[in-house]
Design a protein around this motif. Structure first.
Motif, PDB file in Angstrom:
ATOM      1  N   ALA A 237      -6.640 -14.158  -0.332  1.00  0.00           N
ATOM      2  CA  ALA A 237      -6.014 -14.084  -2.528  1.00  0.00           C
ATOM      3  C   ALA A 237      -4.814 -14.227  -2.614  1.00  0.00           C
ATOM      4  O   ALA A 237      -3.532 -14.217  -1.624  1.00  0.00           O
ATOM      5  N   SER A 238      -4.001 -14.387  -3.732  1.00  0.00           N
ATOM      6  CA  SER A 238      -3.030 -14.655  -4.196  1.00  0.00           C
ATOM      7  C   SER A 238      -2.007 -13.420  -3.955  1.00  0.00           C
ATOM      8  O   SER A 238      -2.138 -11.963  -4.401  1.00  0.00           O
ATOM      9  N   LEU A 239      -0.861 -13.240  -2.474  1.00  0.00           N
ATOM     10  CA  LEU A 239       0.187 -12.017  -2.670  1.00  0.00           C
ATOM     11  C   LEU A 239       0.858 -12.176  -3.745  1.00  0.00           C
ATOM     12  O   LEU A 239       0.572 -10.424  -4.085  1.00  0.00           O
ATOM     13  N   PRO A 240       1.648 -12.693  -3.682  1.00  0.00           N
ATOM     14  CA  PRO A 240       2.432 -12.463  -5.809  1.00  0.00           C
ATOM     15  C   PRO A 240       1.444 -11.519  -6.733  1.00  0.00           C
ATOM     16  O   PRO A 240       1.950 -10.385  -7.189  1.00  0.00           O
ATOM     17  N   LEU A 241       0.133 -11.887  -6.931  1.00  0.00           N
ATOM     18  CA  LEU A 241      -0.782 -10.968  -7.953  1.00  0.00           C
ATOM     19  C   LEU A 241      -1.063 -10.065  -7.500  1.00  0.00           C
ATOM     20  O   LEU A 241      -0.986  -8.954  -8.158  1.00  0.00           O
ATOM     21  N   ALA A 242      -1.151 -10.201  -5.994  1.00  0.00           N
ATOM     22  CA  ALA A 242      -1.968  -8.557  -5.597  1.00  0.00           C
ATOM     23  C   ALA A 242      -0.682  -7.870  -5.884  1.00  0.00           C
ATOM     24  O   ALA A 242      -0.667  -6.262  -6.075  1.00  0.00           O
ATOM     25  N   LEU A 243       0.321  -8.239  -5.540  1.00  0.00           N
ATOM     26  CA  LEU A 243       1.199  -6.950  -5.479  1.00  0.00           C
ATOM     27  C   LEU A 243       2.247  -6.196  -7.297  1.00  0.00           C
ATOM     28  O   LEU A 243       2.288  -5.515  -7.239  1.00  0.00           O
ATOM     29  N   ALA A 244       1.922  -7.769  -7.887  1.00  0.00           N
ATOM     30  CA  ALA A 244       2.086  -6.750  -8.707  1.00  0.00           C
ATOM     31  C   ALA A 244       1.227  -6.305  -9.830  1.00  0.00           C
ATOM     32  O   ALA A 244       1.510  -5.646 -10.521  1.00  0.00           O
ATOM     33  N   PHE A 245      -0.010  -6.400  -9.772  1.00  0.00           N
ATOM     34  CA  PHE A 245      -0.709  -6.123 -10.233  1.00  0.00           C
ATOM     35  C   PHE A 245      -1.526  -4.737  -9.719  1.00  0.00           C
ATOM     36  O   PHE A 245      -1.789  -3.723 -10.095  1.00  0.00           O
ATOM     37  N   THR A 246      -0.245  -3.605  -8.126  1.00  0.00           N
ATOM     38  CA  THR A 246      -0.300  -2.704  -7.381  1.00  0.00           C
ATOM     39  C   THR A 246       0.103  -1.517  -8.471  1.00  0.00           C
ATOM     40  O   THR A 246       0.392  -0.563  -8.569  1.00  0.00           O
ATOM     41  N   LEU A 247       1.218  -2.505  -9.158  1.00  0.00           N
ATOM     42  CA  LEU A 247       1.780  -2.157  -9.889  1.00  0.00           C
ATOM     43  C   LEU A 247       1.400  -0.712 -11.284  1.00  0.00           C
ATOM     44  O   LEU A 247       1.892  -0.315 -11.926  1.00  0.00           O
ATOM     45  N   LEU A 248       0.311  -1.424 -11.403  1.00  0.00           N
ATOM     46  CA  LEU A 248      -0.497  -0.389 -12.929  1.00  0.00           C
ATOM     47  C   LEU A 248      -0.490   0.631 -12.106  1.00  0.00           C
ATOM     48  O   LEU A 248      -0.593   1.770 -12.942  1.00  0.00           O
ATOM     49  N   ASN A 249      -0.313   1.171 -11.031  1.00  0.00           N
ATOM     50  CA  ASN A 249       0.061   2.417 -11.329  1.00  0.00           C
ATOM     51  C   ASN A 249       1.225   3.334 -10.575  1.00  0.00           C
ATOM     52  O   ASN A 249       1.932   2.792 -10.151  1.00  0.00           O
ATOM     53  N   ASN A 250       1.613   3.342 -12.023  1.00  0.00           N
ATOM     54  CA  ASN A 250       2.667   3.573 -12.664  1.00  0.00           C
ATOM     55  C   ASN A 250       2.956   5.516 -12.810  1.00  0.00           C
ATOM     56  O   ASN A 250       2.230   5.612 -13.128  1.00  0.00           O
ATOM     57  N   PRO A 251       4.278   5.271 -13.127  1.00  0.00           N
ATOM     58  CA  PRO A 251       4.052   7.375 -13.726  1.00  0.00           C
ATOM     59  C   PRO A 251       2.969   7.324 -15.001  1.00  0.00           C
ATOM     60  O   PRO A 251       2.749   8.458 -15.273  1.00  0.00           O
ATOM     61  N   TRP A 252       2.514   6.919 -16.162  1.00  0.00           N
ATOM     62  CA  TRP A 252       1.599   6.643 -17.310  1.00  0.00           C
ATOM     63  C   TRP A 252       0.929   7.192 -16.584  1.00  0.00           C
ATOM     64  O   TRP A 252      -0.280   7.734 -17.124  1.00  0.00           O
ATOM     65  N   THR A 253      -0.096   6.013 -15.637  1.00  0.00           N
ATOM     66  CA  THR A 253      -0.950   6.207 -15.279  1.00  0.00           C
ATOM     67  C   THR A 253      -1.763   6.498 -14.067  1.00  0.00           C
ATOM     68  O   THR A 253      -2.607   7.160 -14.103  1.00  0.00           O
ATOM     69  N   LEU A 254      -1.640   7.030 -13.516  1.00  0.00           N
ATOM     70  CA  LEU A 254      -0.262   8.260 -12.182  1.00  0.00           C
ATOM     71  C   LEU A 254      -1.987   9.375 -12.785  1.00  0.00           C
ATOM     72  O   LEU A 254      -2.649   9.331 -12.258  1.00  0.00           O
ATOM     73  N   PRO A 255      -1.730  10.313 -13.333  1.00  0.00           N
ATOM     74  CA  PRO A 255      -2.084  11.598 -13.114  1.00  0.00           C
ATOM     75  C   PRO A 255      -3.996  10.695 -13.790  1.00  0.00           C
ATOM     76  O   PRO A 255      -5.148  11.801 -13.316  1.00  0.00           O
ATOM     77  N   LEU A 256      -3.964  10.129 -14.961  1.00  0.00           N
ATOM     78  CA  LEU A 256      -5.933  10.227 -15.258  1.00  0.00           C
ATOM     79  C   LEU A 256      -6.483  10.076 -13.727  1.00  0.00           C
ATOM     80  O   LEU A 256      -7.382   9.710 -13.521  1.00  0.00           O
ATOM     81  N   VAL A 257      -5.465   8.009 -13.023  1.00  0.00           N
ATOM     82  CA  VAL A 257      -6.261   8.202 -11.803  1.00  0.00           C
ATOM     83  C   VAL A 257      -6.092   9.155 -10.514  1.00  0.00           C
ATOM     84  O   VAL A 257      -7.662   9.104 -10.128  1.00  0.00           O
TER      85      VAL A 257
END
Length: 190
Positions: free
Chosen positions: A78-98
């Motif tokens: 898989a695309s490593l740059p895209l995988a790394l970029a989309f791991t950032l969906l887990n950020n301080p704003w989404t972390l509590p909900l996840v």
């Protein structure tokens, strides 16, 4: 440059526009999708990178997301740059909900095995300091189906969309090339 900004936006302006895009969320989403579709690579390569990053963002392995994305991107080609970029969906704003969804789903799956687990409302700082490792099992158990569901929900539609976008782009470029060739005068042989 003709349409360049007079001054580059600073860090805070870029951060604000990443969270609250001026063009609106729908247009920003379409723009990002178009950018992914124009990247070089097969539809599987691109869609798997986005799906891996999304799935890893739904796991509780903080600090290991980039390392896991590197390994899984190599494993699934898989695309490593895209995988790394989309791991950032887990950020301080989404972390509590996840984490809330992972924990509650883990408690529901464990059932009688998770009898000693408190509800989310009862978790306090003293509980986290003394018995925090008890939270790890429901987080892992709850994040596994969510990560699989997140991967499937992103991979299959995105793969089809990227394949369609690449075919459309290729046909437009071929049509443009044939039109340019038709306009060029034939070279005379002397």
């Amino acid at each position: 440059m003709l349409f360049a900004r007079q001054r580059r936006p600073n860090f805070w302006e870029r951060s604000r526009s990443a969270v609250l895009p001026r063009m609106g969320y729908r247009r920003a989403f379409r723009y990002r999708l178009q950018r992914i579709g124009r990247m070089s690579g097969s539809p599987h390569y691109l869609a798997a990178g986005v799906a891996l990053g999304t799935a890893l963002a739904l796991t509780p392995w903080f600090g290991l997301h980039f390392f896991m994305a590197f390994l899984l991107a190599r494993l699934f080609r898989a695309s490593l740059p895209l995988a790394l970029a989309f791991t950032l969906l887990n950020n301080p704003w989404t972390l509590p909900l996840v984490m809330f969804c992972n924990y509650e789903l883990g408690r529901a799956i464990l059932g009688s095995n998770g009898v000693g687990l408190p509800p989310v409302e009862a978790i306090s700082w003293s509980y986290l300091l003394n018995d925090g490792e008890a939270l790890l099992l429901p987080l892992i158990v709850g994040s596994t189906p969510l990560a699989i569901l997140g991967f499937c929900a992103v991979y299959w539609p995105l793969r089809r969309k990227v394949a369609r976008m690449q075919v459309e782009r290729r046909t437009k470029l071929d049509a443009r090339r044939t039109a340019i060739r038709a306009l060029q005068p034939e070279q005379a042989i002397i």
